[in-house]
Motif scaffolding. Structure first.
Motif, PDB file in Angstrom:
ATOM      1  N   ILE A  43       0.843  -1.204   0.000  1.00  0.00           N
ATOM      2  CA  ILE A  43       0.000   0.000   0.000  1.00  0.00           C
ATOM      3  C   ILE A  43       0.874   1.249   0.000  1.00  0.00           C
ATOM      4  CG2 ILE A  43      -1.646   1.347   1.381  1.00  0.00           C
ATOM      5  CD1 ILE A  43      -2.769  -1.433   2.313  1.00  0.00           C
ATOM      6  N   GLY A  44       1.907   1.259   0.833  1.00  0.00           N
ATOM      7  CA  GLY A  44       2.808   2.406   0.886  1.00  0.00           C
ATOM      8  C   GLY A  44       3.460   2.692  -0.450  1.00  0.00           C
ATOM      9  N   ARG A  45       3.904   1.649  -1.132  1.00  0.00           N
ATOM     10  CA  ARG A  45       4.535   1.838  -2.449  1.00  0.00           C
ATOM     11  C   ARG A  45       3.527   2.379  -3.472  1.00  0.00           C
ATOM     12  NH1 ARG A  45       6.752  -3.589  -1.280  1.00  0.00           N
ATOM     13  NH2 ARG A  45       8.786  -3.237  -0.352  1.00  0.00           N
ATOM     14  N   LEU A  46       2.319   1.832  -3.448  1.00  0.00           N
ATOM     15  CA  LEU A  46       1.291   2.285  -4.381  1.00  0.00           C
ATOM     16  C   LEU A  46       0.882   3.735  -4.113  1.00  0.00           C
ATOM     17  CD1 LEU A  46      -0.876  -0.968  -4.446  1.00  0.00           C
ATOM     18  CD2 LEU A  46       0.473  -0.052  -6.352  1.00  0.00           C
ATOM     19  N   VAL A  47       0.769   4.087  -2.851  1.00  0.00           N
ATOM     20  CA  VAL A  47       0.430   5.478  -2.493  1.00  0.00           C
ATOM     21  C   VAL A  47       1.552   6.414  -2.926  1.00  0.00           C
ATOM     22  CG1 VAL A  47       0.019   7.052  -0.552  1.00  0.00           C
ATOM     23  CG2 VAL A  47      -1.170   4.854  -0.641  1.00  0.00           C
ATOM     24  N   ALA A  48       2.792   5.993  -2.733  1.00  0.00           N
ATOM     25  CA  ALA A  48       3.931   6.806  -3.161  1.00  0.00           C
ATOM     26  C   ALA A  48       3.925   7.028  -4.675  1.00  0.00           C
ATOM     27  CB  ALA A  48       5.244   6.150  -2.736  1.00  0.00           C
TER      28      ALA A  48
END
Length: 123
Positions: free
Chosen positions: A73-78
């Motif tokens: 999720i963090g990578r996708l949000v970034a």
């Protein structure tokens, strides 16, 4: 898998979604529909009564954010994907428990086109 857009349509009695939720409860009680927790949070932010409605449905199972999905999720949000969409993508991708992934029921299929997940678009 139901995203926040599907949850918002479920409340007003979308015919297809109502059937999708009711069928497992009556004919196949061992089957569940899954909802990413962050999708539920977004739907509740928009319409608070969605939470109680989802809670009352025995066929719904909430998918929590674990360590591996938090990283995804963090990578996708970034990369610019909103957090509620990112949790939907993370839970629909293949993993050890779901080797072919899970299809996503959504009213916003274009949002997910580039992420390689199966979708059931809602009209």
């Amino acid at each position: 898998m139901l995203d926040h857009t599907a949850l918002l349509l479920l409340g007003p009695g979308h015919r297809f979604l109502s059937g999708l939720v009711a069928a497992p409860a009556h004919s196949q009680p061992h089957r569940h529909l899954y909802v990413p927790a962050l999708c539920l949070a977004d739907a509740v932010a928009e319409r608070p009564e969605v939470g109680e409605h989802v809670l009352s449905l025995p066929a719904i199972e909430i998918v929590e954010v674990g360590f591996a999905s938090a990283l995804t999720i963090g990578r996708l949000v970034a990369d610019g994907l909103p957090w509620q969409h990112a949790h939907a993508v993370a839970t629909c991708r293949p993993d050890a428990e779901w080797p072919v992934g899970r299809p996503l029921v959504t009213a916003e299929p274009k949002r997910y086109e580039t992420y390689g997940i199966a979708m059931v678009p809602l009209g």
